[in-house]
Structure formats: structure tokens, C-alpha cells
Design an enzyme around this catalytic site. Sequence first.
Site, PDB file in Angstrom:
ATOM      1  N   LYS A   9       0.843  -1.204   0.000  1.00  0.00           N
ATOM      2  CA  LYS A   9       0.000   0.000   0.000  1.00  0.00           C
ATOM      3  C   LYS A   9       0.884   1.262   0.000  1.00  0.00           C
ATOM      4  O   LYS A   9       2.105   1.182   0.201  1.00  0.00           O
ATOM      5  CB  LYS A   9      -0.901  -0.039   1.229  1.00  0.00           C
ATOM      6  N   TYR A  49     -12.375  -2.451  -3.034  1.00  0.00           N
ATOM      7  CA  TYR A  49     -12.828  -2.494  -1.632  1.00  0.00           C
ATOM      8  C   TYR A  49     -14.355  -2.463  -1.504  1.00  0.00           C
ATOM      9  O   TYR A  49     -14.870  -2.089  -0.454  1.00  0.00           O
ATOM     10  CB  TYR A  49     -12.201  -1.337  -0.861  1.00  0.00           C
ATOM     11  N   PHE A  57     -15.161   3.394   7.719  1.00  0.00           N
ATOM     12  CA  PHE A  57     -13.823   3.785   7.286  1.00  0.00           C
ATOM     13  C   PHE A  57     -13.661   3.752   5.755  1.00  0.00           C
ATOM     14  O   PHE A  57     -12.576   4.004   5.241  1.00  0.00           O
ATOM     15  CB  PHE A  57     -12.755   2.897   7.940  1.00  0.00           C
ATOM     16  N   ARG A  85      -1.242 -14.653   4.047  1.00  0.00           N
ATOM     17  CA  ARG A  85      -1.959 -13.926   5.115  1.00  0.00           C
ATOM     18  C   ARG A  85      -1.279 -14.150   6.467  1.00  0.00           C
ATOM     19  O   ARG A  85      -1.213 -13.252   7.299  1.00  0.00           O
ATOM     20  CB  ARG A  85      -3.442 -14.298   5.120  1.00  0.00           C
ATOM     21  N   THR A  91      -4.869  -7.904  10.483  1.00  0.00           N
ATOM     22  CA  THR A  91      -5.178  -6.629   9.810  1.00  0.00           C
ATOM     23  C   THR A  91      -4.717  -5.435  10.631  1.00  0.00           C
ATOM     24  O   THR A  91      -4.147  -4.481  10.113  1.00  0.00           O
ATOM     25  CB  THR A  91      -6.704  -6.523   9.565  1.00  0.00           C
ATOM     26  N   ARG A 102       3.028  -6.919   9.051  1.00  0.00           N
ATOM     27  CA  ARG A 102       2.335  -5.837   9.766  1.00  0.00           C
ATOM     28  C   ARG A 102       2.844  -5.705  11.202  1.00  0.00           C
ATOM     29  O   ARG A 102       2.908  -4.613  11.753  1.00  0.00           O
ATOM     30  CB  ARG A 102       0.830  -6.074   9.746  1.00  0.00           C
ATOM     31  N   ASN A 112      -1.748  -0.179   7.046  1.00  0.00           N
ATOM     32  CA  ASN A 112      -1.205  -1.465   7.501  1.00  0.00           C
ATOM     33  C   ASN A 112      -0.312  -2.141   6.457  1.00  0.00           C
ATOM     34  O   ASN A 112      -0.229  -3.360   6.374  1.00  0.00           O
ATOM     35  CB  ASN A 112      -2.326  -2.385   7.988  1.00  0.00           C
ATOM     36  N   HIS A 115      -1.871  -5.397   1.483  1.00  0.00           N
ATOM     37  CA  HIS A 115      -3.167  -6.060   1.321  1.00  0.00           C
ATOM     38  C   HIS A 115      -2.925  -7.427   0.707  1.00  0.00           C
ATOM     39  O   HIS A 115      -2.053  -7.575  -0.161  1.00  0.00           O
ATOM     40  CB  HIS A 115      -4.082  -5.249   0.394  1.00  0.00           C
ATOM     41  N   GLU A 126      -9.528 -10.168  -7.579  1.00  0.00           N
ATOM     42  CA  GLU A 126      -8.543  -9.085  -7.443  1.00  0.00           C
ATOM     43  C   GLU A 126      -7.455  -9.181  -8.518  1.00  0.00           C
ATOM     44  O   GLU A 126      -7.015  -8.171  -9.050  1.00  0.00           O
ATOM     45  CB  GLU A 126      -7.965  -9.098  -6.021  1.00  0.00           C
TER      46      GLU A 126
HETATM   47  P1  CMP Z   1      -7.045  -4.611   3.876  1.00  0.00           P
HETATM   48  O1  CMP Z   1      -6.548  -5.984   4.131  1.00  0.00           O
HETATM   49  O2  CMP Z   1      -6.460  -3.874   2.739  1.00  0.00           O
HETATM   50  O3  CMP Z   1      -8.636  -4.642   3.715  1.00  0.00           O
HETATM   51  C1  CMP Z   1      -9.491  -3.608   4.152  1.00  0.00           C
HETATM   52  C2  CMP Z   1      -8.753  -2.504   4.810  1.00  0.00           C
HETATM   53  O4  CMP Z   1      -9.522  -1.574   5.532  1.00  0.00           O
HETATM   54  C3  CMP Z   1      -7.814  -3.086   5.847  1.00  0.00           C
HETATM   55  O5  CMP Z   1      -6.757  -3.745   5.198  1.00  0.00           O
HETATM   56  C4  CMP Z   1      -7.433  -1.847   6.648  1.00  0.00           C
HETATM   57  O6  CMP Z   1      -6.252  -1.239   6.213  1.00  0.00           O
HETATM   58  C5  CMP Z   1      -8.582  -0.881   6.339  1.00  0.00           C
HETATM   59  N1  CMP Z   1      -9.176  -0.320   7.548  1.00  0.00           N
HETATM   60  C6  CMP Z   1      -9.192   0.969   7.851  1.00  0.00           C
HETATM   61  N2  CMP Z   1      -9.801   1.180   9.024  1.00  0.00           N
HETATM   62  C7  CMP Z   1     -10.207  -0.030   9.473  1.00  0.00           C
HETATM   63  C8  CMP Z   1     -10.890  -0.466  10.630  1.00  0.00           C
HETATM   64  N3  CMP Z   1     -11.314   0.392  11.564  1.00  0.00           N
HETATM   65  N4  CMP Z   1     -11.111  -1.798  10.769  1.00  0.00           N
HETATM   66  C9  CMP Z   1     -10.697  -2.682   9.786  1.00  0.00           C
HETATM   67  N5  CMP Z   1     -10.044  -2.290   8.676  1.00  0.00           N
HETATM   68  C10 CMP Z   1      -9.798  -0.994   8.520  1.00  0.00           C
END
Ligand code: CMP
Length: 143
Positions: A9, A49, A57, A85, A91, A102, A112, A115, A126
Amino acid sequence: MERTFLMVKPDGVERSLIGEIVSRFEKKGFTLVGAKMLAVSKELAETHYGEHKERPFFNNLVSFITSSPVFAMVWEGENVIAEARKMMGKTNPEEAQPGTIRGDFGVIVSMNIIHGSDSSESAKREIELFFKDEELVSYEKTI
Ligand code: CMP
């Protein structure tokens, strides 16, 4: 052979973590079959997304992922979706174990670092969203 979609990212790109991240998956033994830098458009971000559309968010997530370039990749290998993963960690970097990407480099959930697809259906969707067939290679390692 299973394939997954991984994306460094904007925070990972700006912090010069592309090499570190690619290296971890190479050393694990997975095979890189496609990669590119790109600026994600608002439309691509909203489609990618889409499942989070109703989450509070969502707008921040779209703004963040379109704020600076990303490094998109397709990796191939045995059980690569689940293994990647594991290597990424939870996450929320605050909950991610040391030794995971992470856990080692992330600070907050909205930034984070990486992805990764969460299922074979997401991986297929994707990969097709980010890559054309001709941008992916297929090869057997001989060494
Ligand atoms: P990703 O795995 O890219 O998939 C969805 C993304 O939403 C996740 O990583 C986070 O970076 C992002 N995100 C932002 N805020 C939140 C939150 N409060 N809870 C979960 N994911 C979040």
C-alpha cells in the site's frame, strides 16, 4: 498451482518496504508471476474495496489507497493465499505478531502496509481487476 493478489500500500511504498516485502515471499519459496507500480484510481479503489462500502472507514480507505502509488503483485505457490496472510499478520498491526509484515512494520489499522486476498474467490477477482492475462507469466523453477 494457487495464486494470490498482494499489494504494497502507499505507506509501504513511501517507506521503501517493497524490496523487504518481495524478499520475504521469495525467501519463503513462492513464485512472483506478475508485478507493477500503479496509481490506483478512485473507481478501481471503490471496486476493489466494494465489500467495505457500508463501513465507516470506507471513504478514508479509498482516499488512502489513491493517495500515492501502490505495488501490485501476483504470487504463486502451494497454499499461497493462506500462507501469505500468515506472513502479513493480523489486519490491525497492534494485534499482529512480531515476525509478520504488519507486526514488524505497521503502526495503525488504516495504514497497515500490505493487502492480501482472503480467499480463492477474492484472489481470482482481485487478480483480474489489477492485471491483464498478458501481464502474468507462468514458469517452472529450474534452479
Ligand atoms: P485490507 O486488508 O487492505 O482490507 C481492508 C482494509 O480496511 C484493511 O486492510 C485496513 O487497512 C482498512 N481499515 C481501515 N480502518 C479499518 C478499521 N477500523 N477496521 C478494519 N479495517 C480498517
